[in-house]
Design a protein around this motif. Structure first.
Motif, short mmCIF file in Angstrom:
data_model
loop_
_atom_site.label_atom_id
_atom_site.label_comp_id
_atom_site.label_asym_id
_atom_site.label_seq_id
_atom_site.Cartn_x
_atom_site.Cartn_y
_atom_site.Cartn_z
N UNK A 1 21.40 39.36 49.81
CA UNK A 1 21.14 39.13 51.22
C UNK A 1 22.37 39.41 52.07
N UNK A 2 23.57 39.19 51.50
CA UNK A 2 24.80 39.38 52.26
C UNK A 2 25.25 40.84 52.29
N UNK A 3 24.76 41.64 51.36
CA UNK A 3 25.21 43.03 51.27
C UNK A 3 24.64 43.85 52.41
N UNK A 4 25.48 44.52 53.16
CA UNK A 4 25.02 45.37 54.24
C UNK A 4 24.60 46.73 53.70
N UNK A 5 23.67 47.34 54.41
CA UNK A 5 23.18 48.65 54.00
C UNK A 5 24.28 49.69 54.18
N UNK A 6 24.29 50.63 53.27
CA UNK A 6 25.23 51.73 53.39
C UNK A 6 24.76 52.70 54.46
N UNK A 7 25.54 53.74 54.65
CA UNK A 7 25.22 54.70 55.72
C UNK A 7 23.90 55.41 55.48
N UNK A 8 23.62 55.78 54.24
CA UNK A 8 22.38 56.50 53.92
C UNK A 8 21.26 55.59 53.45
N UNK A 9 21.53 54.29 53.27
CA UNK A 9 20.51 53.38 52.77
C UNK A 9 20.82 52.91 51.36
N UNK A 10 20.02 51.94 50.88
CA UNK A 10 20.20 51.36 49.56
C UNK A 10 18.89 51.45 48.78
N UNK A 11 19.04 51.35 47.46
CA UNK A 11 17.88 51.35 46.56
C UNK A 11 18.12 50.28 45.50
N UNK A 12 17.06 49.56 45.14
CA UNK A 12 17.13 48.51 44.14
C UNK A 12 16.55 49.04 42.83
N UNK A 13 17.37 48.94 41.78
CA UNK A 13 17.02 49.49 40.47
C UNK A 13 17.07 48.37 39.44
N UNK A 14 16.15 48.42 38.48
CA UNK A 14 16.15 47.52 37.33
C UNK A 14 16.26 48.35 36.06
N UNK A 15 17.23 47.98 35.20
CA UNK A 15 17.46 48.70 33.94
C UNK A 15 17.29 47.73 32.77
N UNK A 16 16.73 48.24 31.69
CA UNK A 16 16.61 47.47 30.45
C UNK A 16 16.60 48.43 29.27
N UNK A 17 17.37 48.09 28.24
CA UNK A 17 17.43 48.93 27.04
C UNK A 17 16.99 48.12 25.83
N UNK A 18 16.16 48.76 25.00
CA UNK A 18 15.66 48.16 23.77
C UNK A 18 16.27 48.90 22.58
N UNK A 19 17.21 48.29 21.84
CA UNK A 19 17.82 49.01 20.71
C UNK A 19 16.85 49.28 19.58
N UNK A 20 15.91 48.37 19.33
CA UNK A 20 14.98 48.59 18.23
C UNK A 20 14.01 49.73 18.53
N UNK A 21 13.60 49.88 19.79
CA UNK A 21 12.68 50.96 20.15
C UNK A 21 13.40 52.22 20.61
N UNK A 22 14.73 52.13 20.77
CA UNK A 22 15.51 53.27 21.27
C UNK A 22 14.94 53.77 22.60
N UNK A 23 14.70 52.80 23.52
CA UNK A 23 14.00 53.13 24.75
C UNK A 23 14.75 52.54 25.94
N UNK A 24 14.88 53.35 26.97
CA UNK A 24 15.51 52.96 28.22
C UNK A 24 14.43 52.84 29.29
N UNK A 25 14.27 51.63 29.83
CA UNK A 25 13.25 51.37 30.84
C UNK A 25 13.91 51.30 32.21
N UNK A 26 13.36 52.04 33.17
CA UNK A 26 13.88 52.10 34.53
C UNK A 26 12.76 51.74 35.49
#
Length: 408
Positions: free
Chosen positions: A262-287
């Motif tokens: 909430x305190x973070x101000x937007x940058x000049x071009x805007x912001x994007x919210x990303x969620x990352x998760x990695x599963x070592x057993x499945x060798x899979x990167x979820x975005x």
């Protein structure tokens, strides 16, 4: 007969000279002793601080909580006077000391102590460097810590002291703090709070082994986590503390506000919210591309996100989200998965491009901003920290806002 008389005369003269010499030495000794006694007596007549005035405490030993009034006076101006007047002057100064010094305020006497007012000792008291003063309520959540670098053993000592003004939703939860030394430290140091409530305490000292040459280029990253009873973790905020120019005074207590979404101000071009998760057993990167804000739209054609997985200079896979409505703060919540082996986590990166498609298919889409998440080879700062959080917390999604940059 004449010779005997001459001998007696010589002996008499010698004795007389010897007696004269002894008398001269004795006279000089008495005169010196008398002068010293007069000097000591003169010093004894110097007036002391009047009895009615309060004791003057040193600033370093006084209490800064309750400032007290101390009478402030000027010493007398001493003038040349005879020795016979010293006793009378001493008796006069003793009589003046018994009187109330404040009753003579405004007098212009130069041979007595001249009162000019009072001094508030509390105004000149300085709290010690290691004193921890809690921030007033109602302010942002703050972290209290100290940083010290020891050149002899090349160790960075980080002392966690306490948190202040936690939000009410975190008062009953366990508070954790994860520390990393960016840009190349992958192993986080973790500390657990010893209490709950709005101001939990830590009192932990964490050590980083780092060369003195690398300290000015390093940044201390502190992430505060709230752990619920079911084990779920939520990020309360982060502190990025550059070490360049901040290690001048050892033991200095520092207070820093936690940066939240909430305190973070937007940058000049805007912001994007990303969620990352990695599963070592499945060798899979979820975005998961959650949403964007503050975008500088060029047309009314909508917004989409293109995500590409890259290993070294080779683009392995490219995926695109759907086209969201033409808004400055579009909502996506679009999930993508990529096949990625564990040995490639230090060699791969994700490139996000926010695009606006054109009506003419032959023309390329308009590019609104670019974001790269990855290891030290590709990213710095929050982008690097987001990737490292994903690697160090497998099977757990890590969400974070990032500012968009221009394409290079």
């Amino acid at each position: 007969m004449l010779k005997d008389q001459m001998l007696l005369l010589a002996v008499g003269l010698s004795v007389a000279l010897l007696l004269l010499l002894c008398l001269t030495v004795y006279y000089l000794w008495r005169r010196k002793k008398k002068g010293r006694s007069q000097y000591e007596e003169l010093l004894s007549t110097v007036p002391s601080v009047p009895a009615c005035s309060a004791q003057v405490l040193p600033v370093s030993q006084g209490s800064c909580a309750t400032p007290c009034e101390i009478p402030f006076t000027l010493p007398p101006r001493f003038t040349a006077q005879n020795h016979g007047d010293l006793k009378n002057e001493e008796e006069e100064m003793k009589m003046e000391a018994r009187r109330d010094i404040l009753a003579h305020r405004g007098s212009l006497t130069v041979r007595r102590w001249y009162p000019v007012g009072t001094v508030l000792a509390g105004l000149y008291s300085v709290p010690p460097l290691n004193e921890v003063v809690a921030p007033p309520p109602g302010m942002a959540t703050r972290l209290c810590f100290s940083v010290e670098y020891r050149h002899s053993c090349e160790q960075l000592m980080v002392s966690l002291l306490r948190l202040g003004n936690l939000p009410p939703r975190c008062h009953g939860n366990i508070m954790l703090v994860e520390l990393r030394l960016l840009p190349d430290d992958r192993r986080p140091r973790q500390a657990k709070a010893r209490g709950t409530g709005p101001d939990p305490e830590f009192c932990d000292c964490l050590v980083f082994q780092v060369s003195g040459v690398c300290v000015p280029q390093s940044t201390l990253s502190v992430c505060v986590l709230s752990v619920e009873q079911d084990g779920k973790r939520h990020a309360v905020g982060r502190v990025l503390f550059p070490l360049e120019g901040e290690l001048g005074q050892a033991g200095r207590v520092l207070w820093r506000d936690l940066e939240t979404e909430d305190d973070t101000q937007c940058s000049e071009l805007g912001d994007v919210q990303i969620s990352l998760m990695y599963s070592p057993c499945l060798q899979r990167l979820s975005v998961v591309v959650l949403r964007a804000r503050g975008l500088q739209l060029l047309t009314d054609a909508g917004v989409c996100v293109q995500v590409s997985l890259q290993i070294h200079t080779q683009v392995v896979k490219i995926k695109r989200s759907f086209v969201a409505k033409c808004e400055n703060d579009p909502y996506f919540d679009h999930r993508m998965t990529f096949k990625l082996r564990s040995q490639h986590l230090d060699e791969a990166c994700l490139r996000f491009e926010l695009q606006q498609p054109n009506d003419v298919r032959s023309e390329p889409p308009a590019l609104l901003g670019v974001l790269v998440l990855g290891p030290f080879m590709y990213a710095r700062g929050p982008q690097l920290q987001h990737w490292m959080d994903m690697v160090n917390t497998p099977q757990e999604p890590v969400e974070l806002w990032h500012g968009l940059g221009r394409a290079t």
